[in-house]
Design a protein around this motif. Sequence first.
Motif, PDB file in Angstrom:
ATOM      1  N   CYS A 504       1.058  -1.192  -0.212  1.00 58.54           N
ATOM      2  CA  CYS A 504       0.034   0.045  -0.025  1.00 58.54           C
ATOM      3  C   CYS A 504       0.932   1.274  -0.010  1.00 58.54           C
ATOM      4  O   CYS A 504       0.502   2.217  -0.674  1.00 58.54           O
ATOM      5  CB  CYS A 504      -0.894   0.184   1.240  1.00 58.54           C
ATOM      6  N   ARG A 505       1.888   1.274   0.759  1.00 54.53           N
ATOM      7  CA  ARG A 505       2.887   2.591   0.848  1.00 54.53           C
ATOM      8  C   ARG A 505       3.345   2.785  -0.527  1.00 54.53           C
ATOM      9  O   ARG A 505       3.445   3.867  -1.069  1.00 54.53           O
ATOM     10  CB  ARG A 505       3.907   2.156   1.714  1.00 54.53           C
ATOM     11  N   ARG A 506       4.023   1.609  -0.944  1.00 50.08           N
ATOM     12  CA  ARG A 506       4.846   1.763  -2.512  1.00 50.08           C
ATOM     13  C   ARG A 506       3.564   2.209  -3.323  1.00 50.08           C
ATOM     14  O   ARG A 506       4.078   3.147  -4.204  1.00 50.08           O
ATOM     15  CB  ARG A 506       5.398   0.433  -2.859  1.00 50.08           C
ATOM     16  N   GLU A 507       2.693   1.813  -3.414  1.00 47.19           N
ATOM     17  CA  GLU A 507       1.534   2.068  -4.367  1.00 47.19           C
ATOM     18  C   GLU A 507       1.147   3.502  -4.339  1.00 47.19           C
ATOM     19  O   GLU A 507       1.090   4.451  -5.380  1.00 47.19           O
ATOM     20  CB  GLU A 507       0.065   1.094  -4.527  1.00 47.19           C
ATOM     21  N   ALA A 508       1.116   3.900  -3.113  1.00 48.06           N
ATOM     22  CA  ALA A 508       0.561   5.242  -2.725  1.00 48.06           C
ATOM     23  C   ALA A 508       1.378   6.280  -3.220  1.00 48.06           C
ATOM     24  O   ALA A 508       1.181   7.182  -3.781  1.00 48.06           O
ATOM     25  CB  ALA A 508       0.012   5.358  -1.420  1.00 48.06           C
TER      26      ALA A 508
END
Length: 852
Positions: A504-508
């Motif tokens: 989720c962090r990488r994609e955000a």
Amino acid sequence: MAPRPFFESVSGRLPELLAPVADLAMARAAIAGHADAIYVGFPEFNARGRSALLTATELDEIITLCHRHGLHVYIALNVLIFEHEFDTLVGPLTEVLQLRPDAFILQDVAIARWLAELGVRIHASTQMTIADADSLAFYSQLPFARFVLAREMSLDRIKQASEKAKELRREIECFVQGALCVSYSGQCLTSESFGGGSANRGRCAQSCRFLYDVVVDGKTVARNQYAVSARDLNAAPVLDALIDAGVDCFKIEGRLKEPQYVTASLLYHRNRMQGQRRDDTSTVLTPDLAFSRRSFPGWISGVNHQELVDAQIQSHVGEFIGPVVQIGRDAIVVQTGSDNSSASNSQNDIIPGDGIAIVNADGSRTGASVMQRDRDGDLMTLKFRRGASLQSITEGSRVFRNHSVQFERHARSLLSRDLPAVPVDVSAVAQIGQPLSVTFTTGDGCSVTVQSDAPCVRAEKSPLSEERLKAELGALSGTAYTLRTFRLHADAPVFLHQREWKKCRREAVERLDLIRSAHAPITEVDVANALSRIRERSATAHTGPYAAHAIDQQGQVISAAPSAKGATAGRLHLLVRDPDHVILLNASEVASVTLDFEYGRHLQKSLDILKEKGIRTGIATYRVMADGEDLKLIEKHRPDVVLVRNAGALHRLKGYPAELIGDFGLNVANSISADFFLDQAGLQRIVPSLDLNAEELLQMIENVDYSRIEIILHQRIASFHMEYCLYAKYLSNGSDYRSCGIPCHSHRLSLRDPEGELHPVYTDFACRNTMYRSKPQSMAGHLQTLIKKGVQDFRIDLLDESKEALRHLLDRYTSALAHPETGRSLIREEGWSEGQLRRNERSIKHRKAARR
């Protein structure tokens, strides 16, 4: 990053701080200095032709980086565009538009119309000579969101422009740091007339930084003077007043400077805008240590002809320390408590290793490196290495620090750190049976929401804790972001594998990067079609071989006589600056005479003489007009013709009952701009820009109603046009017209350049100075071609010719108009120059390749 909507004012908060950028290193320096926005040159077409020629890929890298860090990016396409360049611009313009800059800074009306057709945000460059509220109002016919004001404007003039801008829901931008041009931007033709370059084309030759001799009434009164080299601007003392005046953006000049100059200038002015005037950062990183020609607040504090130019300085000297009061064998003593001294603050003290520049009374310069420094109150003793060359130094010599060890150390430290991160607020929603939903939001309104692949499940032993999730989602090192706040909303203890958090962090971060640097959905077809639509409208606006209609004082339609292409006669108009010339003229020779006298006292008599002779009369407006300067002379004398030289006058003369002719200072260099001034602004004829060579002029005329063009056949080009008065500077101690004693009424001043040519300087009603070229330039060699194309109106601009010379000019040009095939031989016989008319301008790209 999405640009602000059109006309959204940034008033109500501190002004935007705008930084100069020429390459990626300067972009990083701007981010490190906490800029709000940057401006960078359009490849090949920008006013800093000597700056790096960026590729689209390099420009993309700069825009992407700046957008990720929350900075707006403005593209400077602030030059005049010639007729043949529009089609070649379609591809490059499309490439740059697809990089999604936030606005374009423009000089040429044609490009403004083109980009406005595409819905692109546009700013009016200082090259458009926006020097008063009326000029701003005139150009508001076009959807400029912001106007960059002329650097010559005082605080009162800025306030008036700001009031007009707010009324029209526009923004204003002012320079607060950097070099000052001695000539009004957009009105300097010195590079054009001296060497075939053009400041309006990004090819400024820095002629104002040359050494000149000052000659008064034929006698040299000062030798080897940087007589028109303006000091640098530093508006820090008046920032609060500019904020109160409603300025929306503070601009730093310097795309040819170094990255440390950018960072220092930004931090310096940011601290002062926020009221932090004495912290370590703002003193150690004063921009004067990076580059300064003895900076001061410029014209913002008002006109002071004694202060604007330091005739001994034309390059970097740094910050002023004080005058020399004592000289030893290897040391000097400096009085640091003197006016304008920067060294009285102990935090700014000189240390061993600092570089010193000593400017002597004769203008010579001595440089040395400090070995030891001692202080006794305001007295500072600087010791140098044994044998230092101090022989030329005298008491009163001025001492500057032009290199600082502390400055270099601090600047390197700032530029080597990670770039300042964009604060981001993160919220997460965890519900049993649903994916984890994570939202990243930045302060400027960019927001993305992502979800995990797997759903959250009820936790049996290791529930998802707010602390652990905050640590994982906030692990943003190596990105453009830093965690500001975090909130977790969970309806029950849940479990989700850690790899889902990381995903989720990488994609955000990836999506936030993308949305903050997304490309605009614009194609080459869109750009080309917009150009075609403007061209079609321009073509249909022309109504045939008649001039535009204007109404005379009796309410009758004024129109020049129709003439077909191929005609072999032309009308001759004169611009007269000497009252003695008027009595020599005959109605059989000239169609009209426009008066451009330095002072108004001979105006009525000259107009009466012309009317008695049956010659149509004209009066020229100021070349630049400030607020409060009126058109009383025109209103009083009611001439048949008004030569309009600035946009403010054109705004105020709308509907005036006279023939309005637009002069070269309006910078019409192509048919699309010509259409704007002729068919939308109400001019009857236009004099094309003097930046055009003969071929470029003919290309423009092909696409303009030929009967609405006026060509200057003979002139001494008006080079510098200055708010600065050389007469006051060299012939008085006065700061302005109230204290100078008006020496211009009884003396004639000229500047002798390094080649020995003598260039006369004239004043106007408003005490502005114009330097004229020493040698005349003639268009006679192209007369036959112009007349064959249908041009019928030609002008001779007189200056200080003798009666015999005037009669000779009239005889030669009257004959040439009757027999235009003799024009080329006339040039040879008289030995006149064709100046820039024969210039063969290579592109900036090719010039840079040649230099490499």
